[in-house]
Design an enzyme around this catalytic site. Structure first.
Site, short mmCIF file in Angstrom:
data_model
loop_
_atom_site.label_atom_id
_atom_site.label_comp_id
_atom_site.label_asym_id
_atom_site.label_seq_id
_atom_site.Cartn_x
_atom_site.Cartn_y
_atom_site.Cartn_z
N ASP A 102 -20.80 -33.73 16.43
CA ASP A 102 -20.59 -34.78 17.42
C ASP A 102 -19.35 -34.44 18.26
O ASP A 102 -18.34 -33.99 17.73
CB ASP A 102 -20.40 -36.13 16.73
CG ASP A 102 -20.81 -37.29 17.60
OD1 ASP A 102 -21.64 -37.08 18.51
OD2 ASP A 102 -20.33 -38.42 17.37
N ASP A 119 -19.81 -32.87 24.41
CA ASP A 119 -19.45 -34.04 25.21
C ASP A 119 -18.74 -33.63 26.50
O ASP A 119 -17.58 -33.25 26.49
CB ASP A 119 -18.56 -34.96 24.39
CG ASP A 119 -18.22 -36.24 25.13
OD1 ASP A 119 -18.76 -36.45 26.23
OD2 ASP A 119 -17.42 -37.03 24.61
N ASN A 168 -23.51 -44.65 15.60
CA ASN A 168 -22.45 -43.87 14.96
C ASN A 168 -21.38 -44.81 14.43
O ASN A 168 -21.00 -45.78 15.09
CB ASN A 168 -21.84 -42.88 15.95
CG ASN A 168 -22.77 -41.72 16.24
OD1 ASN A 168 -23.73 -41.48 15.51
ND2 ASN A 168 -22.51 -41.01 17.31
#
Length: 408
Positions: free
Chosen positions: A82, A104, A231
């Site tokens: 992530d 990201d 999440n």
């Protein structure tokens, strides 16, 4: 066996109106508590590894433990990078065993976000790996600090979401509709109408980054409008911290074991609460039936060489290990010499791929092609190459006194 394709897992959740928890792992206490909670609830689960927390632990070491735990579990598990920072981060995570990645760049311009995400998708999909994109962002940090969020948020545009999914090919999309990383004071305000429109526009599973502070009713509304994964880390970190502080007050002179006593149990209880609230509890059996399992593939080459001495062979092997191990989807590269005297084949390569799809992408990768054509094939005319899939029997798993016990 229950390490499964996350794409299948989220599609099932999206179709059936529940959300899978993506719980961040920062230590063995977190890992064991999350897996135990999933076993107790019979729920699918995603283990998250967030790049900006890698300073607190060795990513390679914790991934080895997480993959072992996943393969010994009896519930569906996926392993997810992530908030990776780059394409190289994604490749590194894939080669360590993550079967889902997210790089990201949501803070960047829309065109740049599309370009980099598309690169990640092309690389990851060639390895069979799921890709999450993110559009819209908040400036908070998923942490234990309740004041970490600055209040600045860019909501996801409906039009951009539709274009982003079409241009990148992501499998799921993290959206910003009012939730934040970390925890904010007061009640979280959500733009449910925006979420509803995004869901109708993109028609893929949606992800919420930041679960703390949401009421049960808000979670149910999110799930009703396409959120298939939530999440969650801050709530777990806060619960663990509270338990440690309680232990400190009770035994001010205690050592490490005394200070962390009960932390695993505290995390487990909070994870189970989330699984029940988000509707994933009790879904394990049907998810396992409808998800593809995630198994490595062993690429084996046995060969002899012609007109080449052993020193040259060893140099070729050393060069090959360095080149091939960096190709996306390659877990490890083993080179060997036969132990027996006068064997039919003297040498071998054993290259472990993360997934069957890597067979094709590895074969055509320019680094592999160059090495094979220039250094390997000219001297290894006598060779056999075979790809093997792992045969795995389900482990026997028992819950004894609240602890997970497995036996192969």
């Amino acid at each position: 066996m229950p390490l499964v394709d996350m794409r299948d897992m989220l599609k099932h959740a999206h179709r059936n109106g529940y959300a899978v928890g993506g719980f961040e792992v920062v230590s063995l206490d977190f890992l064991e508590a999350i897996i135990q909670a999933a076993e107790n609830c019979r729920a699918p689960v995603i283990l998250n590894f967030v790049e900006f927390h890698f300073e607190h632990y060795n990513f390679e070491f914790i991934m080895a433990a997480a993959e072992k735990a996943a393969r010994h579990a009896t519930v569906p598990v996926a392993l997810h990078l992530d908030h990776g920072s780059s394409l190289d981060s994604a490749v590194h995570a894939i080669n360590l065993g993550c079967n889902s990645v997210m790089v990201d760049t949501s803070h960047d311009s829309f065109p740049n976000n599309v370009t980099l995400t598309r690169q990640v998708v092309e690389t990851a999909h060639s390895c069979g790996v799921t890709v999450e994109g993110e559009l819209g962002y908040d400036t908070g940090i998923e942490t234990e600090n309740p004041t970490s969020h600055s209040g600045k948020t860019s909501f996801t545009s409906i039009e951009e979401a539709k274009a982003f999914v079409a241009r990148t090919g992501v499998d799921c999309l993290a959206v910003s509709i009012g939730t934040v990383h970390g925890r904010v004071r007061g009640r979280t305000k959500l733009d449910i109408e925006r979420l509803k429109c995004i869901n109708e526009a993109v028609k893929i599973p949606l992800v919420i980054q930041g679960g703390p502070g949401l009421s049960d009713e808000q979670c149910h509304k999110l799930i009703a409008h396409g959120v298939a994964r939530i999440n969650f880390y801050t709530g777990l970190a806060e619960a663990a911290g509270t338990r440690i502080r309680t232990n400190t007050k009770a035994a001010s002179n205690g050592g490490y074991s005394g200070l962390v006593k009960g932390v695993r149990e505290t995390i487990r209880v909070e994870v189970e609460r989330c699984m029940v609230t988000w509707g994933s509890a009790g879904r394990a059996a049907e998810v396992l039936m409808q998800c593809r399992s995630w198994h490595p593939v062993e690429h084996l080459i046995i060969y002899n060489v012609e007109s080449t001495d052993d020193a040259q062979v060893e140099a070729m092997m050393t060069r090959g290990r360095d080149i091939l191990s960096r190709i996306p989807g390659v877990r490890r590269v083993f080179t060997g010499w036969a132990i027996q005297q006068s064997p039919k084949f003297r040498f071998c390569w054993l290259v472990e791929f993360v997934h069957e799809k890597v067979i094709e992408s590895y074969r055509d990768h320019p680094d592999h092609v160059a090495f094979a054509n220039q250094l390997f094939r000219p001297i290894a005319g006598d060779r056999i190459s075979i790809d093997f899939a792992e045969v795995v029997s389900a482990p026997e798993v028992n819950i004894i006194n609240g602890n997970l016990r497995t036996r192969a």
